[in-house]
Design an enzyme around this catalytic site. Structure first.
Site, PDB file in Angstrom:
ATOM      1  N   HIS A   1      17.666  48.492  -8.041  1.00  0.00           N
ATOM      2  CA  HIS A   1      18.102  49.652  -7.246  1.00  0.00           C
ATOM      3  C   HIS A   1      17.198  49.911  -6.046  1.00  0.00           C
ATOM      4  CE1 HIS A   1      15.235  52.026  -9.858  1.00  0.00           C
ATOM      5  NE2 HIS A   1      15.032  52.630  -8.713  1.00  0.00           N
TER       6      HIS A   1
ATOM      7  N   ASP B   1      18.760  46.075 -13.980  1.00  0.00           N
ATOM      8  CA  ASP B   1      17.977  46.705 -12.909  1.00  0.00           C
ATOM      9  C   ASP B   1      16.706  45.922 -12.580  1.00  0.00           C
ATOM     10  OD1 ASP B   1      17.572  48.517 -10.907  1.00  0.00           O
ATOM     11  OD2 ASP B   1      16.631  50.033 -12.168  1.00  0.00           O
TER      12      ASP B   1
ATOM     13  N   GLY C   1       9.541  56.467  -6.237  1.00  0.00           N
ATOM     14  CA  GLY C   1       8.637  55.574  -5.517  1.00  0.00           C
ATOM     15  C   GLY C   1       7.872  54.674  -6.467  1.00  0.00           C
TER      16      GLY C   1
ATOM     17  N   SER D   1       9.354  53.266  -8.934  1.00  0.00           N
ATOM     18  CA  SER D   1      10.326  52.269  -9.386  1.00  0.00           C
ATOM     19  C   SER D   1       9.913  50.869  -8.957  1.00  0.00           C
ATOM     20  CB  SER D   1      11.716  52.569  -8.819  1.00  0.00           C
ATOM     21  OG  SER D   1      12.257  53.718  -9.412  1.00  0.00           O
TER      22      SER D   1
ATOM     23  N   THR E   1      10.767  52.194 -14.182  1.00  0.00           N
ATOM     24  CA  THR E   1      12.094  52.223 -13.576  1.00  0.00           C
ATOM     25  C   THR E   1      12.747  53.584 -13.491  1.00  0.00           C
ATOM     26  OG1 THR E   1      14.248  51.113 -13.618  1.00  0.00           O
ATOM     27  CG2 THR E   1      13.355  51.775 -15.734  1.00  0.00           C
ATOM     28  N   ALA E   2      12.419  54.510 -14.393  1.00  0.00           N
ATOM     29  CA  ALA E   2      13.144  55.790 -14.387  1.00  0.00           C
ATOM     30  C   ALA E   2      12.330  56.872 -15.068  1.00  0.00           C
ATOM     31  CB  ALA E   2      14.492  55.638 -15.095  1.00  0.00           C
TER      32      ALA E   2
ATOM     33  N   ALA F   1      13.913  63.784 -15.524  1.00  0.00           N
ATOM     34  CA  ALA F   1      13.392  64.772 -14.582  1.00  0.00           C
ATOM     35  C   ALA F   1      14.423  65.852 -14.293  1.00  0.00           C
ATOM     36  CB  ALA F   1      12.986  64.087 -13.278  1.00  0.00           C
TER      37      ALA F   1
END
Length: 447
Positions: A95, A125, A197, A199, A215-216, A219
């Site tokens: 992504h 991903d 950022g 990621s 990666t994630a 939030a």
């Protein structure tokens, strides 16, 4: 406030106790991660990707919410990890570079390079990019299967574009799945704070070995609350190898549906433990059916890897290429048996199925009878579902339609309908009841 002080004091007392115990045992303790990070930080890079907005819906929303001209491009800021210094290979998230027109990599020493995208795999991903540069430092890749809940880890990346930022914490959980983040999920959950950022950045153990790609985050307020997720290094490395060799990941299909074993299901199936995955569906003419898998089989391993739940089956099969051999161990009526299946290309299989049934491929049908106040006694075939972009869909056949004739021959069952269709060369004429009215439709083999 008092609770916070007590917890803080307790934490320092615990650390002091651990340090004293190790000192008594003669084990030298270095409370700083700095020595390890000095070796690792040069392998983590900043990535800026220029993305072109191709989604017309997104552009339309921007035009409504922004004053003045709206740019059709935006800048994606993320991180990456150098995994091969000689070839300049860098792992990151798909992504981060998805639909990028230009990708610029900034090294820890300030050098900038335009990167080439070797390949990207959206379902996992993971993406691999490459730069032509000398004097690179590659990270050492660890075995993510060795990670344990409670292990100390450090997350390195560029949160909000702040390069070379490091946070630390522990592994909070392993094997996180069904989060809806990616198609293939087996995340390492961490409490080391990561933010937008980060990621594509590195998750490393105390030895400085890469065990995950950040990666994630979870939030609710667009900021870190201490729940982050990283793709295990073993999964990332598996994808990377295919991207290097083929430029893509061509996943094979097994053709089953599977479900977790709950305590209730374990009791119903007479199992001693709630582990494994029960087969709930076997697709006709699939590798699973040809291998002899049956509904109710309990999958315990795939190619020697233990299966704990249905998601493990998805991941085990999902990273195997077309024409790969899958050896599957199942428990069937208290007996352990092993079967082998050759995974097929799902796209090729779909084309083969379409060739066998060009008029009704992707259409779900049901024998139908109804006494209607408008149409009287109806006997025909009800269209339950129509898959998009099929011959039937392009010919305007829709769910709820009732087919009463084909090529001007009255039909009362699916068997009769399919028999007429099988004898038809190019175009099939249908009479369809739709609501209070009726229409003629023509399904062509090539729409």
């Amino acid at each position: 406030m008092n609770k916070i002080i007590r917890v803080t004091l307790a934490f320092f007392l615990l650390i002091s106790f651990i340090l004293s115990q190790n000192s008594m045992a003669g084990t030298p303790i270095n409370p700083s991660l700095a020595p390890m990070l000095q070796k690792v930080l040069p392998s983590v890079v900043n990535i800026r990707a220029q993305i072109k907005i191709t989604d017309l819906t997104t552009l339309s929303k921007l035009q409504k919410n922004e004053r003045g001209p709206v740019p059709d491009k935006f800048l994606s800021v993320g991180s990456g990890v150098i995994v091969n210094a000689d070839k300049g290979y860098i792992l990151t998230n798909a992504h981060v570079v998805d639909d990028a027109e230009r990708v610029v990599v900034t090294l820890s020493d300030g050098r900038h390079f335009t990167a080439k995208i070797i390949g990207a795999d959206k379902p996992s991903d993971i993406a691999l990019i490459q730069i032509q540069a000398k004097n690179l430092t590659a990270i050492s890749i660890g075995n993510s299967n060795d990670a344990k809940v409670g292990d100390f880890v450090a997350a390195i990346g560029n949160p909000f574009g702040l390069s070379q930022s490091v946070t630390s914490g522990i592994v909070s959980a392993l094997g996180r799945s069904t989060l809806g983040i990616e198609n293939f999920e087996n995340f390492i959950q961490i409490d080391a704070p990561i933010n937008p950022g980060n990621s594509g950045g590195a998750l490393v153990d105390t030895q400085g070995k890469l065990i995950g790609i950040n990666t994630a985050i979870l939030a609710p307020s667009q900021g870190s609350i201490g729940i982050g997720f990283a793709i295990p290094s073993n999964m990332a490395q598996s994808v990377m190898q295919q991207l290097i060799e083929y430029g893509n990941v061509r996943r094979g299909a097994l053709g089953i549906g599977a479900q977790d074993i709950t305590p209730e299901l374990a009791t119903a199936f007479g199992l001693k433990a709630s582990t494994g995955a029960v087969v709930t569906l076997v697709t006709p003419n699939s590798p699973a059916q040809q291998a002899g898998l049956q509904i109710g089989d309990i999958i315990s391993s795939v190619n020697g890897s233990e299966i704990k739940n249905a998601n493990d089956v998805v991941n085990a099969v999902g990273f195997m290429r077309v024409d790969s051999k899958a050896t599957i161990t199942v428990l069937r009526k208290d007996k352990s048996i092993s079967v082998s299946a050759i995974l097929t290309d799902p796209k090729k299989r779909a084309l083969d199925n379409e060739a066998l049934d060009p008029f009704f491929f992707g259409v779900s049908l049901k024998d139908f009878t109804l006494l209607s106040p408008i149409h009287g006694d109806i006997k025909g075939v009800l269209v339950v579902g129509v898959q998009d972009d099929t011959n039937a869909w392009h010919s305007d056949l829709r769910p709820g339609d009732v087919i009463t004739s084909a090529n001007q021959q009255k039909i009362t069952s699916i068997v009769e309908l399919k028999k007429i269709a099988a004898a038809t060369k190019d175009e099939l004429l249908l009479n369809v009841l739709r609501g209070p009215g009726a229409v003629f439709l023509i399904i062509s083999k090539q729409s």
